[in-house]
Write an enzyme that holds these catalytic residues in place. Structure first.
Site, PDB file in Angstrom:
ATOM      1  CG  ASN A  70       0.812   1.405   4.817  1.00 20.51           C
ATOM      2  OD1 ASN A  70       0.578   2.127   5.790  1.00 20.51           O
ATOM      3  ND2 ASN A  70       0.390   1.701   3.598  1.00 20.51           N
ATOM      4  N   GLY A  73       0.797  -1.222   0.000  1.00 18.61           N
ATOM      5  CA  GLY A  73       0.000   0.000   0.000  1.00 18.61           C
ATOM      6  C   GLY A  73       0.830   1.271   0.000  1.00 18.61           C
ATOM      7  CB  SER A 120      -0.005   3.961  -4.555  1.00 16.63           C
ATOM      8  OG  SER A 120      -1.258   3.847  -3.915  1.00 16.63           O
ATOM      9  CB  THR A 133       1.790  -1.864  19.866  1.00 17.55           C
ATOM     10  OG1 THR A 133       1.532  -3.200  19.443  1.00 17.55           O
ATOM     11  CG2 THR A 133       0.913  -0.925  19.054  1.00 17.55           C
ATOM     12  CB  SER A 156      -6.025   1.451  13.701  1.00 18.51           C
ATOM     13  OG  SER A 156      -6.814   2.602  13.944  1.00 18.51           O
ATOM     14  CE1 TYR A 186      -8.495  -0.137   9.728  1.00 13.58           C
ATOM     15  CE2 TYR A 186      -9.285   1.096  11.632  1.00 13.58           C
ATOM     16  CZ  TYR A 186      -8.328   0.873  10.668  1.00 13.58           C
ATOM     17  OH  TYR A 186      -7.196   1.666  10.626  1.00 13.58           O
TER      18      TYR A 186
HETATM   19  P1  NDP Z   1      -4.849   5.282   2.274  1.00 18.02           P
HETATM   20  O1  NDP Z   1      -6.208   4.765   1.969  1.00 18.02           O
HETATM   21  O2  NDP Z   1      -4.599   6.726   2.124  1.00 18.02           O
HETATM   22  O3  NDP Z   1      -3.759   4.464   1.420  1.00 18.02           O
HETATM   23  C1  NDP Z   1      -3.839   3.044   1.440  1.00 18.02           C
HETATM   24  C2  NDP Z   1      -2.809   2.454   0.526  1.00 18.02           C
HETATM   25  O4  NDP Z   1      -2.984   1.027   0.530  1.00 18.02           O
HETATM   26  C3  NDP Z   1      -2.978   2.877  -0.923  1.00 18.02           C
HETATM   27  O5  NDP Z   1      -1.726   2.777  -1.571  1.00 18.02           O
HETATM   28  C4  NDP Z   1      -3.944   1.825  -1.456  1.00 18.02           C
HETATM   29  O6  NDP Z   1      -3.896   1.769  -2.865  1.00 18.02           O
HETATM   30  C5  NDP Z   1      -3.381   0.583  -0.767  1.00 18.02           C
HETATM   31  N1  NDP Z   1      -4.338  -0.506  -0.606  1.00 18.02           N
HETATM   32  C6  NDP Z   1      -5.571  -0.447  -0.042  1.00 18.02           C
HETATM   33  N2  NDP Z   1      -6.166  -1.639  -0.091  1.00 18.02           N
HETATM   34  C7  NDP Z   1      -5.287  -2.479  -0.697  1.00 18.02           C
HETATM   35  C8  NDP Z   1      -5.323  -3.842  -1.054  1.00 18.02           C
HETATM   36  N3  NDP Z   1      -6.394  -4.600  -0.804  1.00 18.02           N
HETATM   37  N4  NDP Z   1      -4.242  -4.389  -1.663  1.00 18.02           N
HETATM   38  C9  NDP Z   1      -3.155  -3.628  -1.932  1.00 18.02           C
HETATM   39  N5  NDP Z   1      -3.056  -2.325  -1.619  1.00 18.02           N
HETATM   40  C10 NDP Z   1      -4.118  -1.759  -1.007  1.00 18.02           C
HETATM   41  O7  NDP Z   1      -4.538   4.774   3.770  1.00 18.02           O
HETATM   42  P2  NDP Z   1      -3.621   5.385   4.946  1.00 18.02           P
HETATM   43  O8  NDP Z   1      -2.306   5.789   4.406  1.00 18.02           O
HETATM   44  O9  NDP Z   1      -4.442   6.349   5.708  1.00 18.02           O
HETATM   45  O10 NDP Z   1      -3.488   4.093   5.881  1.00 18.02           O
HETATM   46  C11 NDP Z   1      -2.382   3.227   5.849  1.00 18.02           C
HETATM   47  C12 NDP Z   1      -2.489   2.270   7.032  1.00 18.02           C
HETATM   48  O11 NDP Z   1      -2.569   3.011   8.256  1.00 18.02           O
HETATM   49  C13 NDP Z   1      -3.741   1.373   6.983  1.00 18.02           C
HETATM   50  O12 NDP Z   1      -3.407   0.088   7.466  1.00 18.02           O
HETATM   51  C14 NDP Z   1      -4.698   2.061   7.952  1.00 18.02           C
HETATM   52  O13 NDP Z   1      -5.622   1.164   8.519  1.00 18.02           O
HETATM   53  C15 NDP Z   1      -3.705   2.589   8.986  1.00 18.02           C
HETATM   54  N6  NDP Z   1      -4.241   3.713   9.770  1.00 18.02           N
HETATM   55  C16 NDP Z   1      -4.453   4.942   9.166  1.00 18.02           C
HETATM   56  C17 NDP Z   1      -4.949   5.985   9.916  1.00 18.02           C
HETATM   57  C18 NDP Z   1      -5.197   7.336   9.320  1.00 18.02           C
HETATM   58  O14 NDP Z   1      -5.806   8.194   9.983  1.00 18.02           O
HETATM   59  N7  NDP Z   1      -4.761   7.614   8.090  1.00 18.02           N
HETATM   60  C19 NDP Z   1      -5.264   5.821  11.345  1.00 18.02           C
HETATM   61  C20 NDP Z   1      -5.014   4.501  11.859  1.00 18.02           C
HETATM   62  C21 NDP Z   1      -4.506   3.492  11.091  1.00 18.02           C
HETATM   63  P3  NDP Z   1      -5.188   1.216  -3.710  1.00 18.02           P
HETATM   64  O15 NDP Z   1      -6.413   1.890  -3.176  1.00 18.02           O
HETATM   65  O16 NDP Z   1      -4.874   1.543  -5.135  1.00 18.02           O
HETATM   66  O17 NDP Z   1      -5.198  -0.255  -3.470  1.00 18.02           O
END
Ligand code: NDP
Length: 254
Positions: A89, A23, A25, A244, A142, A155
């Site tokens: 991630n 993830g 991108s 953690t 999270s 989640y």
């Molecule tokens: P975003 O949605 O902004 O980015 C997620 C990334 O993961 C993208 O690159 C997306 O690309 C990729 N992705 C999503 N689903 C899949 C899949 N099934 N297979 C492969 N790639 C995937 O998320 P965040 O950066 O906000 O979050 C990153 C991590 O941090 C996650 O695990 C989230 O649960 C955790 N988190 C985030 C928080 C926040 O406030 N931002 C708070 C707590 C935890 P694409 O959609 O093209 O697949």
């Protein structure tokens, strides 16, 4: 907006290391990829969307971690020649209208994305780390599980299990020289994070619970989380496993 400095303590710290970040991108994953590249690592990342792009300098394969972990592990072997640093991630939350009304397929989807993708990829890649006697794994959890945030319980349940699994795996892999830790972000300004926060704000009154303020006065930036991840991957954390690290501006620590 606050300016968050990426970790710059040792720019060559990861030279020669091969990293897989799922993830990467956009959002937190992209910040982790950029920081690893800046610190000298070779990086492969992945996302589902055909038009997704990795940060400049990283290799990219399109993959859905819910279903494609075997192919992804094979790609990592082919492109990087192996994996020394593994960051789970990819993840995300979809809201529901009540804990008792979550359809089975949404439970499965939440567990596949936020728990089982990591479990499966670890099972594919950690044995080679064990053979080499070194490696570092970080699972992105999270802070929303402290306490559980109501509109995202599937989640939150998956991330809770991820932290427990991460700790147990750390104990199992420690004798082989592999460290396993988790980072638990609070609300961070990313496309996924902003969408989740808006849904949370809209749904909180109906499902119970409020949206707390962040004691440190701002939401997180992706580099806030990436700084913690790079620390845990680095030799500076060589006596840290099974932990953690909650990085949330104090939101869930009150
Ligand atoms: P975003 O949605 O902004 O980015 C997620 C990334 O993961 C993208 O690159 C997306 O690309 C990729 N992705 C999503 N689903 C899949 C899949 N099934 N297979 C492969 N790639 C995937 O998320 P965040 O950066 O906000 O979050 C990153 C991590 O941090 C996650 O695990 C989230 O649960 C955790 N988190 C985030 C928080 C926040 O406030 N931002 C708070 C707590 C935890 P694409 O959609 O093209 O697949």
């Amino acid at each position: 907006m606050a300016t968050i400095n990426p970790t710059t303590s040792n720019l060559a710290e990861f030279a020669g290391k091969r990293a897989l970040v799922t993830g990467g991108s956009r959002g937190i994953g992209a910040a982790i990829v950029r920081q690893l590249l800046d610190a000298g690592a070779s990086v492969l990342t992945t996302a589902r969307s055909a038009d997704a792009k990795a940060p400049d300098g990283a290799a990219f394969v399109q993959a859905d971690v819910r279903t494609g972990t075997e192919a992804l592990a094979a790609d990592a072997q082919r492109i990087l020649g192996g994996v020394d640093l593994l960051v789970h991630n990819a993840g995300g939350a979809r809201p529901h209208s009540g804990a008792l009304a979550i359809p089975d397929d949404e439970w499965r989807d939440a567990l596949d994305l936020n728990l089982l993708a990591a479990v499966r990829l670890d099972a594919l890649l950690a044995p080679a780390m064990r053979d080499r006697g070194s490696g570092a794994i970080v699972h992105i959890s999270s802070a929303a599980l402290r306490p559980p945030v109501p509109p995202f319980l599937h989640y939150v349940a998956a991330k809770t299990a991820l932290e427990a699994y991460s700790k147990g795996l750390a104990a199992e892999l420690a004798p082989a020289g592999i460290r396993v830790n988790a980072v638990s972000p609070g609300r961070t300004t990313t496309p996924g994070g902003v969408a989740t926060r808006d849904q949370w704000t809209a749904l909180a009154p109906a499902v119970g619970g409020d949206v707390p303020n962040v004691p440190l006065g701002r939401d997180g930036e992706p580099d806030d989380i990436a700084n913690a991840v790079l620390f845990l991957l680095s030799d500076q954390a060589s006596w840290l496993t099974g932990s953690t690290l909650v990085v949330d501006g104090g939101e869930f620590t009150r």
